[in-house]
Write an enzyme that holds these catalytic residues in place. Sequence first.
Site, PDB file in Angstrom:
ATOM      1  CB  THR A  32      -0.943  -0.001   1.226  1.00 22.70           C
ATOM      2  OG1 THR A  32      -1.466  -1.312   1.407  1.00 22.70           O
ATOM      3  CG2 THR A  32      -2.091   0.968   1.034  1.00 22.70           C
ATOM      4  CG  ASP A  81       4.033   2.475   7.280  1.00 21.56           C
ATOM      5  OD1 ASP A  81       3.948   1.688   6.318  1.00 21.56           O
ATOM      6  OD2 ASP A  81       4.811   2.281   8.245  1.00 21.56           O
ATOM      7  CB  ALA A  83      -1.882  -0.960   9.275  1.00 17.95           C
ATOM      8  CG  ASP A  84       0.529  -6.262   8.650  1.00 14.20           C
ATOM      9  OD1 ASP A  84       0.594  -6.465   7.426  1.00 14.20           O
ATOM     10  OD2 ASP A  84       1.514  -5.924   9.327  1.00 14.20           O
ATOM     11  CE  LYS A  94       3.449   0.328  10.334  1.00 14.81           C
ATOM     12  NZ  LYS A  94       3.372  -0.200   8.965  1.00 14.81           N
ATOM     13  N   GLY A  96       4.177  -6.834   9.032  1.00  9.39           N
ATOM     14  CA  GLY A  96       4.068  -7.934   8.075  1.00  9.39           C
ATOM     15  C   GLY A  96       5.201  -7.922   7.053  1.00  9.39           C
ATOM     16  N   GLY A  97       5.734  -6.741   6.807  1.00 11.49           N
ATOM     17  CA  GLY A  97       6.855  -6.615   5.868  1.00 11.49           C
ATOM     18  C   GLY A  97       8.201  -6.565   6.570  1.00 11.49           C
ATOM     19  CD  GLU A 103       6.670  -0.536   8.860  1.00  8.12           C
ATOM     20  OE1 GLU A 103       6.479  -0.783   7.667  1.00  8.12           O
ATOM     21  OE2 GLU A 103       6.186  -1.233   9.773  1.00  8.12           O
ATOM     22  CE  LYS A 121      -3.845  -5.409   4.753  1.00  9.27           C
ATOM     23  NZ  LYS A 121      -2.985  -4.401   4.180  1.00  9.27           N
TER      24      LYS A 121
HETATM   25  C1  5RP Z   1       5.603  -3.552   6.904  1.00 12.72           C
HETATM   26  C2  5RP Z   1       4.248  -3.145   7.336  1.00 12.72           C
HETATM   27  C3  5RP Z   1       3.230  -2.915   6.264  1.00 12.72           C
HETATM   28  O1  5RP Z   1       2.793  -1.602   6.360  1.00 12.72           O
HETATM   29  C4  5RP Z   1       2.106  -3.873   6.462  1.00 12.72           C
HETATM   30  O2  5RP Z   1       2.636  -5.196   6.430  1.00 12.72           O
HETATM   31  C5  5RP Z   1       1.036  -3.716   5.395  1.00 12.72           C
HETATM   32  O3  5RP Z   1       1.529  -4.143   4.166  1.00 12.72           O
HETATM   33  P1  5RP Z   1       0.649  -4.133   2.861  1.00 12.72           P
HETATM   34  O4  5RP Z   1       0.323  -2.706   2.554  1.00 12.72           O
HETATM   35  O5  5RP Z   1       1.525  -4.781   1.818  1.00 12.72           O
HETATM   36  O6  5RP Z   1      -0.598  -4.935   3.139  1.00 12.72           O
HETATM   37  O7  5RP Z   1       3.949  -2.993   8.489  1.00 12.72           O
HETATM   38  O8  5RP Z   1       6.408  -3.887   7.983  1.00 12.72           O
END
Ligand code: 5RP
Length: 228
Positions: A32, A81, A83-84, A94, A96-97, A103, A121
């Site tokens: 995102t 930013d 979020a999960d 947060k 997931g990446g 962050e 989400k």
């Molecule tokens: C990375 C994060 C991301 O913001 C979270 O994983 C959301 O990712 P995406 O936009 O791909 O769903 O916290 O550490």
Amino acid sequence: MSDVEAQKRAAGDAAAQLVESGMVVGLGTGSTAVWFVRALAARKLDVLCVATSSSTQALGEELGLRFGELGETREIDLTVDGADEIGPGLSLIKGGGAALLREKLVWEASRRCVVIADAAKQVNTLGKYPLPIEVVAFGHKTTALRICDALAECDLGVAPRMRVKDGAPVRTDGGNLIYDVACGRIEEPAALASALKSVTGVVDHGLFLDLADLALIGAETGVVTLEP
Ligand code: 5RP
């Protein structure tokens, strides 16, 4: 483009409209945040950016954005930013990446934080998405046992699992490991956040509480704005 991707893009585009020339802008990480970075670069504003990951910085540089180091710019005006999970009061999961530490450092250094996401989400209770915890590699198995104790104190009888990709432990930009905890339901996020922070070896966790000022959520009907 799938509906979910279109929602992410709409949220990223809307967030880019909040940026003004002269701002210092924090750039998040994830699919995102990529839409936000693209939309921001397309506006060709005079902004200085601070990245939450090496991947975001690489993309931003490729698109012509200018970067500074956290702490070497003046205060960050706005961070955007993903979020999960987005729960009540804009409490977030947060990480997931695997970028949660950088962050959180950037979010905490920002005057305003905007979270962008697709509609899926949003949740009533945090915890369905496994909670990421960043752990120092040295002694990580011992730390994982201590995390179990901290979880038990919070009535969560679950065990953390080290994140592995392509057969190898995932390393963060800082060289740490990520453990994920399938909590199910996190009834008391603040208590869990403080229990996890008290474990030596835990660098940080993916609970972002009282940090988001605004959420822009892509939905079928357009972008929905939420405040804490
Ligand atoms: C990375 C994060 C991301 O913001 C979270 O994983 C959301 O990712 P995406 O936009 O791909 O769903 O916290 O550490």
